[in-house]
Design an enzyme around this catalytic site. Structure first.
Site, mmCIF file in Angstrom:
data_model
loop_
_atom_site.group_PDB
_atom_site.id
_atom_site.type_symbol
_atom_site.label_atom_id
_atom_site.label_comp_id
_atom_site.label_asym_id
_atom_site.label_seq_id
_atom_site.Cartn_x
_atom_site.Cartn_y
_atom_site.Cartn_z
ATOM 1 N N HIS A 46 0.809 -1.222 0.000
ATOM 2 C CA HIS A 46 0.000 0.000 0.000
ATOM 3 C C HIS A 46 0.845 1.276 0.000
ATOM 4 O O HIS A 46 0.313 2.364 -0.233
ATOM 5 C CB HIS A 46 -1.035 -0.021 1.141
ATOM 6 C CG HIS A 46 -0.554 0.431 2.467
ATOM 7 N ND1 HIS A 46 -0.160 -0.438 3.470
ATOM 8 C CD2 HIS A 46 -0.405 1.672 2.975
ATOM 9 C CE1 HIS A 46 0.202 0.270 4.531
ATOM 10 N NE2 HIS A 46 0.068 1.548 4.261
ATOM 11 N N ASP A 96 -0.652 -7.352 1.524
ATOM 12 C CA ASP A 96 -0.022 -6.033 1.606
ATOM 13 C C ASP A 96 1.489 -6.224 1.739
ATOM 14 O O ASP A 96 2.063 -6.032 2.810
ATOM 15 C CB ASP A 96 -0.609 -5.264 2.798
ATOM 16 C CG ASP A 96 -0.235 -3.790 2.773
ATOM 17 O OD1 ASP A 96 0.311 -3.336 1.739
ATOM 18 O OD2 ASP A 96 -0.479 -3.100 3.776
ATOM 19 N N GLY A 193 2.963 6.230 8.591
ATOM 20 C CA GLY A 193 4.379 6.539 8.364
ATOM 21 C C GLY A 193 5.290 5.390 8.761
ATOM 22 O O GLY A 193 6.416 5.310 8.308
ATOM 23 N N SER A 195 4.235 2.241 8.304
ATOM 24 C CA SER A 195 3.841 1.068 7.537
ATOM 25 C C SER A 195 4.899 0.698 6.514
ATOM 26 O O SER A 195 5.647 1.539 6.016
ATOM 27 C CB SER A 195 2.471 1.206 6.905
ATOM 28 O OG SER A 195 2.277 2.488 6.435
ATOM 29 N N GLY A 196 4.946 -0.585 6.241
ATOM 30 C CA GLY A 196 5.999 -1.147 5.405
ATOM 31 C C GLY A 196 7.201 -1.570 6.223
ATOM 32 O O GLY A 196 8.007 -2.381 5.791
#
Ligand code: 4AZ
Length: 249
Positions: A46, A96, A193, A195-196
Site C-alpha cells: 500500500h 499487503d 508513516g 507502515s511497510g
C-alpha cells in the site's frame, strides 16, 4: 510509533526508509521498509498506492537514524525495480507486501556495515514453534502528534488472532498478524508513516526474524483495535520466487 522509545543508533540495521522524490517540495518520507539481503528490501504494497510503482519516483535510505541530519553511515539509493504482490488490491488490505530491488549484480548491491545489515526471514515450516513473546516494531511514523525525526522502537506483544478477528471481522485473515498493547495503561502501536516497516521477533539464540510488515489498523494506539501486520511466514515462497526469478523485461 505510539508508546515507543528512541532507539539506539545501529540497533536496527535492517530498518530502511522509503521516500518520494520531489524537486519542488523536497523529498518526502513515505514508509518504512526492511533490508532482507544485500539487494532486496521488503515493504508494504500500500506504500505505492498513491504514487504508483515507477521506481524512479522513489528513494530508499539505508543506515538512517535521524531523518534530518546526515548520519555517517546513511546512504540513499534509487530502487531498480518494485514488485507488488499480484493479489494485492488497493481497496483492501490483503497481500499487503512488496519487494524492492536495489541496483547491483547478483547478491552484491549494498555493503553491510554496523549500521546496514539484513534481517533474517522466519525459518520455514515450524508452525508448531512456540509463539515468540518479544517482538519489536520500529519506525519514523506518527507518535502522539507528529512524525518522529529519530528512529523509534517499541516492544509489542503478539496477540491471538481471535482478538483481531473479533474487532475486524472478515477483513482480518490468516495472512495477517495481530499485535499491540494488552492493557489500556500503556498504548503501544504502529501508526501512519511506520507502515511497510518491520515487526521483528527474537527467537532461540537471540536471532531476530522479520515476522511482520506494518500494515493497517483502526486508528493508532487504541487498545481495542490492535495493529495488523502482514504475516511474513505466509509469503516465504513468494519472496523466494521473486528474488530468484529473472526479471521480466
Ligand atoms: C497507516 O496508516 C497505519 N495502528 C499503520 C499502522 C496502523 C494504523 C495505520 C496500526 O499506515
Amino acid at each position: 510509533i505510539i508508546g515507543g522509545d528512541k532507539s539506539i543508533r545501529g540497533d536496527w540495521p535492517w530498518q530502511v526508509s522509503l521516500w518520494l522524490k520531489s524537486q519542488s517540495k523536497g523529498n518526502h518520507p513515505l514508509c518504512g521498509a526492511t533490508l532482507i539481503n544485500s539487494c532486496w528490501i521488503l515493504t508494504a504494497a500500500h506504500c505505492f498506492k498513491r504514487f504508483g510503482k515507477d521506481p524512479s519516483r522513489y528513494l530508499v535510505r539505508l543506515g538512517d537514524y535521524h531523518t534530518e541530519e546526515r548520519d555517517d553511515f546513511e546512504r540513499s539509493l534509487s530502487p531498480e525495480r518494485i514488485v507488488i504482490h499480484r493479489r494485492y488490491h488497493s481497496q483492501g488490505w490483503e497481500y499487503d507486501i512488496a519487494l524492492l530491488r536495489l541496483r547491483g549484480t547478483e547478491g552484491n548491491c549494498v555493503a553491510f556495515n554496523p549500521h546496514t545489515n539484513a534481517a533474517c526471514l522466519p525459518a520455514p515450516g515450524n508452525k508448531s514453534a512456540k509463539r515468540p513473546s518479544a517482538c519489536v516494531i520500529t519506525g519514523w511514523g506518527i507518535t502522539d502528534s507528529e512524525y518522529s525525526r529519530t528512529l523509534l522502537q517499541a516492544w509489542v506483544p503478539l496477540l491471538p488472532s481471535w482478538k483481531c478477528k473479533k474487532r475486524y471481522g472478515e477483513r482480518y485473515t490468516s495472512r495477517m498478524l495481530c499485535a499491540g498493547s494488552l492493557s489500556d495503561r500503556r498504548r503501544v502501536d504502529s501508526c501512519q508513516g511506520d507502515s511497510g516497516g518491520p515487526l521483528v521477533c527474537q527467537g532461540e539464540g537471540g536471532r531476530w526474524a522479520l515476522t511482520g510488515v506494518i500494515s493497517w489498523g483502526h486508528g493508532c494506539g487504541d487498545p481495542s483495535f490492535p495493529g495488523v501486520y502482514t504475516r511474513v511466514s505466509r509469503f516465504l515462497r513468494w519472496i523466494d520466487q521473486v528474488i530468484n526469478s529473472p526479471p521480466m523485461i
